[in-house]
Design a protein around this motif. Structure first.
Motif, PDB file in Angstrom:
ATOM      1  N   ILE A  19       0.919  -1.391   0.056  1.00 46.63           N
ATOM      2  CA  ILE A  19       0.048  -0.041   0.001  1.00 46.63           C
ATOM      3  C   ILE A  19       0.892   1.200  -0.102  1.00 46.63           C
ATOM      4  CG2 ILE A  19      -1.627   1.195   1.227  1.00 46.63           C
ATOM      5  CD1 ILE A  19      -2.731  -1.592   2.417  1.00 46.63           C
ATOM      6  N   HIS A  20       0.702   1.946  -1.084  1.00 45.13           N
ATOM      7  CA  HIS A  20       1.505   3.150  -1.278  1.00 45.13           C
ATOM      8  C   HIS A  20       0.850   4.461  -0.743  1.00 45.13           C
ATOM      9  CE1 HIS A  20       4.379   5.693  -3.004  1.00 45.13           C
ATOM     10  NE2 HIS A  20       3.617   6.620  -3.721  1.00 45.13           N
ATOM     11  N   GLY A  21       1.604   5.056   0.433  1.00 41.53           N
ATOM     12  CA  GLY A  21       0.955   6.270   0.924  1.00 41.53           C
ATOM     13  C   GLY A  21       1.428   7.597   0.201  1.00 41.53           C
ATOM     14  N   LYS A  22       0.753   8.575  -0.351  1.00 36.93           N
ATOM     15  CA  LYS A  22       1.537   9.540  -0.954  1.00 36.93           C
ATOM     16  C   LYS A  22       1.577  10.701   0.136  1.00 36.93           C
ATOM     17  CE  LYS A  22      -3.010  11.229  -2.588  1.00 36.93           C
ATOM     18  NZ  LYS A  22      -3.649  11.498  -3.856  1.00 36.93           N
ATOM     19  N   PHE A  23       2.834  11.500  -0.110  1.00 37.61           N
ATOM     20  CA  PHE A  23       3.262  12.583   0.490  1.00 37.61           C
ATOM     21  C   PHE A  23       2.416  13.917   0.150  1.00 37.61           C
ATOM     22  CE2 PHE A  23       5.277  16.714   0.093  1.00 37.61           C
ATOM     23  CZ  PHE A  23       5.839  16.930   1.271  1.00 37.61           C
ATOM     24  N   LEU A  24       1.817  14.423   1.274  1.00 40.31           N
ATOM     25  CA  LEU A  24       0.844  15.706   1.062  1.00 40.31           C
ATOM     26  C   LEU A  24       1.028  16.471   2.205  1.00 40.31           C
ATOM     27  CD1 LEU A  24      -0.986  17.301  -0.431  1.00 40.31           C
ATOM     28  CD2 LEU A  24      -2.778  16.241   0.460  1.00 40.31           C
ATOM     29  N   LEU A  25       1.490  17.689   2.155  1.00 37.82           N
ATOM     30  CA  LEU A  25       1.460  18.629   3.161  1.00 37.82           C
ATOM     31  C   LEU A  25       0.107  19.637   2.974  1.00 37.82           C
ATOM     32  CD1 LEU A  25       5.190  19.668   3.508  1.00 37.82           C
ATOM     33  CD2 LEU A  25       3.820  18.574   5.195  1.00 37.82           C
ATOM     34  N   GLU A  26      -0.472  19.429   3.915  1.00 40.99           N
ATOM     35  CA  GLU A  26      -1.724  20.444   3.912  1.00 40.99           C
ATOM     36  C   GLU A  26      -1.656  21.621   4.892  1.00 40.99           C
ATOM     37  OE1 GLU A  26      -6.695  20.026   4.513  1.00 40.99           O
ATOM     38  OE2 GLU A  26      -5.355  18.114   4.126  1.00 40.99           O
ATOM     39  N   PRO A  27      -1.169  22.829   4.659  1.00 42.07           N
ATOM     40  CA  PRO A  27      -1.136  23.804   5.550  1.00 42.07           C
ATOM     41  C   PRO A  27      -2.160  24.459   6.061  1.00 42.07           C
ATOM     42  CG  PRO A  27      -0.794  24.613   3.221  1.00 42.07           C
ATOM     43  CD  PRO A  27      -0.887  23.101   2.931  1.00 42.07           C
ATOM     44  N   GLU A  28      -2.239  24.929   7.301  1.00 37.87           N
ATOM     45  CA  GLU A  28      -3.419  25.619   7.787  1.00 37.87           C
ATOM     46  C   GLU A  28      -3.438  26.986   7.296  1.00 37.87           C
ATOM     47  OE1 GLU A  28      -3.181  25.737  11.946  1.00 37.87           O
ATOM     48  OE2 GLU A  28      -3.279  23.602  12.247  1.00 37.87           O
ATOM     49  N   LYS A  29      -4.553  27.723   7.254  1.00 35.38           N
ATOM     50  CA  LYS A  29      -4.767  29.056   6.649  1.00 35.38           C
ATOM     51  C   LYS A  29      -4.168  29.864   7.641  1.00 35.38           C
ATOM     52  CE  LYS A  29      -8.290  31.948   4.737  1.00 35.38           C
ATOM     53  NZ  LYS A  29      -9.685  32.456   4.511  1.00 35.38           N
ATOM     54  N   SER A  30      -3.020  30.735   6.863  1.00 32.45           N
ATOM     55  CA  SER A  30      -2.425  31.469   7.689  1.00 32.45           C
ATOM     56  C   SER A  30      -2.142  32.907   6.851  1.00 32.45           C
ATOM     57  CB  SER A  30      -1.055  30.887   7.975  1.00 32.45           C
ATOM     58  OG  SER A  30      -0.089  30.269   7.110  1.00 32.45           O
ATOM     59  N   PHE A  31      -1.673  33.941   7.715  1.00 34.21           N
ATOM     60  CA  PHE A  31      -1.386  35.196   7.265  1.00 34.21           C
ATOM     61  C   PHE A  31      -0.049  35.940   7.593  1.00 34.21           C
ATOM     62  CE2 PHE A  31      -5.996  34.465   7.552  1.00 34.21           C
ATOM     63  CZ  PHE A  31      -6.363  34.817   6.344  1.00 34.21           C
ATOM     64  N   CYS A  32       0.547  36.602   6.599  1.00 36.28           N
ATOM     65  CA  CYS A  32       1.842  37.335   6.891  1.00 36.28           C
ATOM     66  C   CYS A  32       1.650  38.506   7.663  1.00 36.28           C
ATOM     67  CB  CYS A  32       2.794  37.294   5.696  1.00 36.28           C
ATOM     68  SG  CYS A  32       2.315  38.086   4.556  1.00 36.28           S
ATOM     69  N   ARG A  33       2.600  38.984   8.528  1.00 34.17           N
ATOM     70  CA  ARG A  33       2.618  40.488   8.937  1.00 34.17           C
ATOM     71  C   ARG A  33       2.674  41.392   7.986  1.00 34.17           C
ATOM     72  NH1 ARG A  33       6.122  37.943  12.576  1.00 34.17           N
ATOM     73  NH2 ARG A  33       7.926  39.384  11.890  1.00 34.17           N
ATOM     74  N   ALA A  34       2.069  42.596   8.253  1.00 38.76           N
ATOM     75  CA  ALA A  34       2.329  43.690   7.341  1.00 38.76           C
ATOM     76  C   ALA A  34       3.930  44.130   7.077  1.00 38.76           C
ATOM     77  CB  ALA A  34       1.476  45.007   7.708  1.00 38.76           C
ATOM     78  N   GLY A  35       4.169  44.213   5.913  1.00 38.08           N
ATOM     79  CA  GLY A  35       5.471  44.543   5.348  1.00 38.08           C
ATOM     80  C   GLY A  35       6.290  43.166   5.151  1.00 38.08           C
ATOM     81  N   LEU A  94      -0.047  39.539  -1.816  1.00 38.93           N
ATOM     82  CA  LEU A  94       0.193  40.824  -1.790  1.00 38.93           C
ATOM     83  C   LEU A  94      -0.845  41.719  -1.389  1.00 38.93           C
ATOM     84  CD1 LEU A  94       2.391  41.125  -5.111  1.00 38.93           C
ATOM     85  CD2 LEU A  94       3.120  41.274  -2.863  1.00 38.93           C
ATOM     86  N   HIS A  95      -1.985  41.290  -1.616  1.00 36.81           N
ATOM     87  CA  HIS A  95      -3.481  42.105  -1.398  1.00 36.81           C
ATOM     88  C   HIS A  95      -4.038  41.506  -0.242  1.00 36.81           C
ATOM     89  CE1 HIS A  95      -2.065  44.268  -4.799  1.00 36.81           C
ATOM     90  NE2 HIS A  95      -2.456  43.025  -5.900  1.00 36.81           N
ATOM     91  N   GLU A  96      -3.996  40.367  -0.021  1.00 36.54           N
ATOM     92  CA  GLU A  96      -4.846  39.657   1.175  1.00 36.54           C
ATOM     93  C   GLU A  96      -3.902  39.035   2.277  1.00 36.54           C
ATOM     94  OE1 GLU A  96      -8.113  36.851   0.271  1.00 36.54           O
ATOM     95  OE2 GLU A  96      -8.264  38.150  -1.960  1.00 36.54           O
ATOM     96  N   HIS A  97      -2.750  39.319   2.142  1.00 39.82           N
ATOM     97  CA  HIS A  97      -1.733  39.028   3.236  1.00 39.82           C
ATOM     98  C   HIS A  97      -1.496  37.524   3.608  1.00 39.82           C
ATOM     99  CE1 HIS A  97      -1.796  43.178   3.613  1.00 39.82           C
ATOM    100  NE2 HIS A  97      -3.113  43.141   3.801  1.00 39.82           N
ATOM    101  N   TRP A  98      -1.839  36.762   2.579  1.00 42.43           N
ATOM    102  CA  TRP A  98      -1.795  35.203   2.798  1.00 42.43           C
ATOM    103  C   TRP A  98      -0.447  34.718   2.871  1.00 42.43           C
ATOM    104  CZ3 TRP A  98      -5.858  31.788  -0.306  1.00 42.43           C
ATOM    105  CH2 TRP A  98      -7.088  32.349  -0.076  1.00 42.43           C
ATOM    106  N   ASN A  99       0.050  33.631   3.798  1.00 43.69           N
ATOM    107  CA  ASN A  99       1.350  33.210   3.544  1.00 43.69           C
ATOM    108  C   ASN A  99       1.312  32.320   2.224  1.00 43.69           C
ATOM    109  OD1 ASN A  99       2.965  34.124   5.797  1.00 43.69           O
ATOM    110  ND2 ASN A  99       1.683  32.644   7.275  1.00 43.69           N
TER     111      ASN A  99
END
Length: 254
Positions: A19-35, A94-99
């Motif tokens: 049984i082959h398990g595939k690699f998948l990283l599922e990041p959480e919704k996150s935002f970067c600081r202004a600047g 750039l406009h919604e500050h998503w990581n």
């Protein structure tokens, strides 16, 4: 127990299931600081470049012996550079500050879902390619190296929920007796790779991973689209004879 699916690469095999398990990283919704948006953008651009470079290396290696498979990864380069995606991800950063990692995951997820719902099966099966590209970008974002060839100690029947093109291309074809998946179809790029390797493959087996066990013996007939789990000695002998006849019939003409 007998499982049924669609045989997309003909052949017959008997062996143990891996049984082959595939690699998948599922990041959480996150935002970067202004600047910090520019730093996230620079990182995204670097990840894109690294992905294109990796794919170019794969294409160069495959072009020498199998241009058809090389074209699959050329299409992956086009997906990395897709106009809509390369507009959407920067806009979110750039406009919604998503990581950047969340932007990659979420934007590609939108495209994967959209493509998967296409009425044309040929288009719908490209969803696996978008997923493959997303996985590559996220792996590079987190600084993980490309996996080398998947090596098995003994020949096995590979079973998976889905097999992405990079998974199929990385496997040691001499140790893969057959491929079984829950999803995918005859025009998927994984199917194309399986056929080019001459590996028996059955796709679209509903509930596959819930019905099989690691190391379980199976008899696969990808001509008929059937999988016998825990076959008795008579079924094993029958499949062994059918495999010998199949190989004799399809032996390359010298």
């Amino acid at each position: 127990m007998i499982l049924c699916g669609k045989g997309i690469s003909p052949g017959i095999a008997v062996g143990k299931i891996h049984i082959h398990g595939k690699f998948l990283l599922e990041p959480e919704k996150s935002f970067c600081r202004a600047g910090k948006e520019r730093a996230q953008m620079d990182r995204y651009e670097a990840v894109k470049k690294n992905a294109l470079d990796e794919l170019e290396q794969i294409i160069t290696a495959m072009n020498k012996h199998d241009p058809e498979k090389a074209s699959i990864f050329r299409a992956h380069q086009d997906m990395v550079n897709d106009v809509e995606i390369t507009e959407e991800i920067p806009a979110k950063i750039l406009h919604e500050h998503w990581n950047g990692d969340w932007a990659i995951y979420a934007i590609y997820d939108t495209f994967i879902r959209m493509v998967r719902q296409a009425a044309d099966p040929l288009i719908a099966e490209r969803a696996a390619d978008f997923e493959d590209v997303r996985r590559r970008l996220l792996r590079l974002w987190y600084g993980k190296k490309e996996d080398g060839p998947v090596m098995f100690e003994e020949p096995v029947i590979v079973a998976a929920q889905d097999l992405l093109p990079s998974d199929a291309a990385a496997m040691d074809k001499n140790k893969v007796l057959a491929i079984l998946t829950e999803t995918g179809g005859g025009t998927s790029h994984s199917a194309i790779i399986a056929r080019s390797y001459g590996i028996p493959a059955i796709m679209g087996i509903q509930g596959l991973l819930k019905k099989i066990k690691q190391g379980q013996t199976a008899a696969v007939n990808a001509v008929e689209g059937t999988v016998h789990l825990e076959p008795d000695k008579f079924l094993i002998e029958e499949h062994t004879q059918k495999n010998a006849a199949f190989l004799q019939k399809h032996k390359p003409i010298k």
